[in-house]
Design an enzyme around this catalytic site. Structure first.
Site, short mmCIF file in Angstrom:
data_model
loop_
_atom_site.label_atom_id
_atom_site.label_comp_id
_atom_site.label_asym_id
_atom_site.label_seq_id
_atom_site.Cartn_x
_atom_site.Cartn_y
_atom_site.Cartn_z
N LYS A 42 -11.35 -37.58 100.94
CA LYS A 42 -9.98 -36.36 101.24
C LYS A 42 -10.72 -34.77 101.08
O LYS A 42 -10.04 -34.19 102.44
CB LYS A 42 -8.84 -36.69 100.43
CG LYS A 42 -8.17 -38.41 101.05
CD LYS A 42 -6.90 -37.90 100.02
CE LYS A 42 -7.13 -39.25 99.27
NZ LYS A 42 -5.82 -39.51 98.74
N GLU A 98 -18.04 -31.52 103.60
CA GLU A 98 -18.30 -31.92 102.10
C GLU A 98 -17.54 -30.72 101.59
O GLU A 98 -17.57 -28.90 102.06
CB GLU A 98 -19.45 -31.74 101.64
CG GLU A 98 -19.28 -32.76 100.15
CD GLU A 98 -18.20 -33.78 99.95
OE1 GLU A 98 -16.67 -33.50 99.87
OE2 GLU A 98 -18.88 -34.36 98.91
N ASP A 99 -16.53 -30.87 100.56
CA ASP A 99 -15.67 -29.70 99.58
C ASP A 99 -16.61 -28.98 98.79
O ASP A 99 -16.68 -27.93 98.64
CB ASP A 99 -14.50 -30.43 99.54
CG ASP A 99 -14.67 -31.37 98.27
OD1 ASP A 99 -15.60 -32.26 98.47
OD2 ASP A 99 -13.45 -32.22 98.24
N ASP A 102 -21.28 -31.87 93.97
CA ASP A 102 -21.96 -31.50 91.97
C ASP A 102 -23.11 -31.77 91.61
O ASP A 102 -24.29 -31.57 91.79
CB ASP A 102 -20.45 -32.06 91.96
CG ASP A 102 -19.41 -32.03 90.33
OD1 ASP A 102 -20.53 -31.16 89.16
OD2 ASP A 102 -18.43 -32.87 89.73
N PHE A 151 -14.37 -26.81 86.79
CA PHE A 151 -13.60 -27.30 87.37
C PHE A 151 -13.02 -26.74 88.65
O PHE A 151 -11.53 -25.94 88.32
CB PHE A 151 -12.64 -28.45 87.10
CG PHE A 151 -12.33 -29.90 87.46
CD1 PHE A 151 -13.05 -30.93 87.84
CD2 PHE A 151 -11.30 -29.94 87.99
CE1 PHE A 151 -12.53 -31.71 89.06
CE2 PHE A 151 -11.20 -30.95 88.53
CZ PHE A 151 -12.17 -31.66 88.87
N VAL A 152 -12.58 -26.28 89.82
CA VAL A 152 -12.25 -26.40 90.24
C VAL A 152 -11.02 -27.01 92.00
O VAL A 152 -11.46 -27.73 91.70
CB VAL A 152 -12.74 -25.72 91.55
CG1 VAL A 152 -13.69 -23.90 91.02
CG2 VAL A 152 -13.95 -26.22 92.79
N ASP A 158 -9.01 -31.61 94.84
CA ASP A 158 -7.88 -31.92 93.60
C ASP A 158 -8.18 -32.73 92.26
O ASP A 158 -9.45 -32.38 91.69
CB ASP A 158 -7.17 -32.81 94.36
CG ASP A 158 -8.24 -34.22 93.97
OD1 ASP A 158 -9.70 -34.64 94.10
OD2 ASP A 158 -7.99 -36.14 93.26
N ARG A 164 -4.50 -29.83 96.49
CA ARG A 164 -5.14 -29.73 97.26
C ARG A 164 -4.40 -29.12 98.40
O ARG A 164 -5.30 -28.56 99.24
CB ARG A 164 -4.84 -31.73 98.00
CG ARG A 164 -5.35 -32.64 97.31
CD ARG A 164 -5.56 -33.68 98.69
NE ARG A 164 -6.38 -34.88 97.55
CZ ARG A 164 -7.68 -34.97 97.30
NH1 ARG A 164 -8.76 -34.27 97.55
NH2 ARG A 164 -8.21 -36.31 97.18
P1 IMP Z 1 -20.24 -35.34 93.19
O1 IMP Z 1 -21.10 -36.51 94.25
O2 IMP Z 1 -20.64 -34.74 91.92
O3 IMP Z 1 -21.51 -34.54 94.66
O4 IMP Z 1 -19.74 -34.93 93.82
C1 IMP Z 1 -18.92 -34.37 94.48
C2 IMP Z 1 -17.37 -34.86 95.46
O5 IMP Z 1 -16.10 -34.64 93.67
C3 IMP Z 1 -16.63 -34.22 95.52
O6 IMP Z 1 -16.47 -34.11 96.93
C4 IMP Z 1 -15.24 -33.38 95.14
O7 IMP Z 1 -14.14 -35.11 95.60
C5 IMP Z 1 -15.72 -33.42 93.60
N1 IMP Z 1 -15.37 -32.73 92.73
C6 IMP Z 1 -17.01 -32.62 92.07
N2 IMP Z 1 -16.42 -31.35 91.48
C7 IMP Z 1 -15.46 -30.86 91.69
C8 IMP Z 1 -13.96 -29.81 91.51
O8 IMP Z 1 -14.64 -28.77 90.63
N3 IMP Z 1 -13.11 -30.07 91.83
C9 IMP Z 1 -12.05 -30.73 92.70
N4 IMP Z 1 -13.00 -32.02 92.56
C10 IMP Z 1 -14.03 -32.32 92.62
MG MG Z 2 -14.65 -35.09 97.76
#
Ligand code: IMP
Ligand code: MG
Length: 173
Positions: A42, A98-99, A102, A151-152, A158, A164
């Protein structure tokens, strides 16, 4: 909800300014359109809403649901599709929205899944990038802000489904 543990990292004004620049980049890359935006639910919903409105191109919008996090602050490493696209992307110029990137696990999985649907092109736009945390190689074509390993929340992001709606991107201390 107590908000004393939130520190503004990127203000709403800076976000809007950067999104206008990203929109100009996307318009330059897609001189005719249509551009098919796919938001990852989301967290991307706020970013997608603002990005879509700066694009002066025919634009289609769809969403895909992917979950890899549960309620914690780091990836479980396990990814599952929770909502598929409504519309075929075959032959389309796709921009995944994408938001934050990570570990890269989510996008790595999604790119693999969507490539099999034979879009004409596929690019990635992310508001935030935390390159220090990569477990999978993953580079976006359009990056709003590169941020340190914190962590943001806010602007769609969220922690356990809270925050959010905050207009700024904030560090959750
Ligand atoms: P990844 O698969 O580890 O790259 O994670 C991506 C997803 O993890 C993002 O779409 C977010 O939903 C969540 N995410 C990663 N880092 C953060 C953060 O610092 N705050 C909130 N959500 C995060
Ligand atoms: Mg996400």
């Amino acid at each position: 909800m107590p908000e004393s543990n939130l520190r503004v990292l990127i203000s709403a004004d800076r976000i809007q300014q950067r999104i206008r620049e990203m929109g100009a980049q996307i318009e330059a890359d897609f001189p005719t359109g249509p551009v098919h935006l796919i938001g990852i639910l989301k967290g991307s919903f706020v970013f997608l809403a603002d990005l879509a409105r700066v694009l002066r191109r025919p634009t289609r919008i769809d969403f895909i649901g992917i979950s890899s996090y549960g309620k914690g602050k780091s990836t479980s490493g396990e990814v599952k599709l929770t909502k598929d696209l409504d519309v075929s992307i075959e032959g389309c110029d796709v921009v995944i929205v994408e938001d934050i990137i990570d570990s890269g696990v989510t996008l790595n999985y999604l790119v693999h899944v969507l490539e099999q649907r034979r879009p004409r092109s596929m690019r990635i736009a992310t508001l935030l990038d935390k390159p220090e945390r990569r477990l999978r190689p993953m580079a976006a074509d359009y990056v709003g802000f590169t941020i340190p390993d914190e962590f943001v929340v806010g602007y769609g992001l969220d922690y356990a489904e809270n925050y959010r709606n905050l207009p700024d991107v904030c560090v959750l201390e």
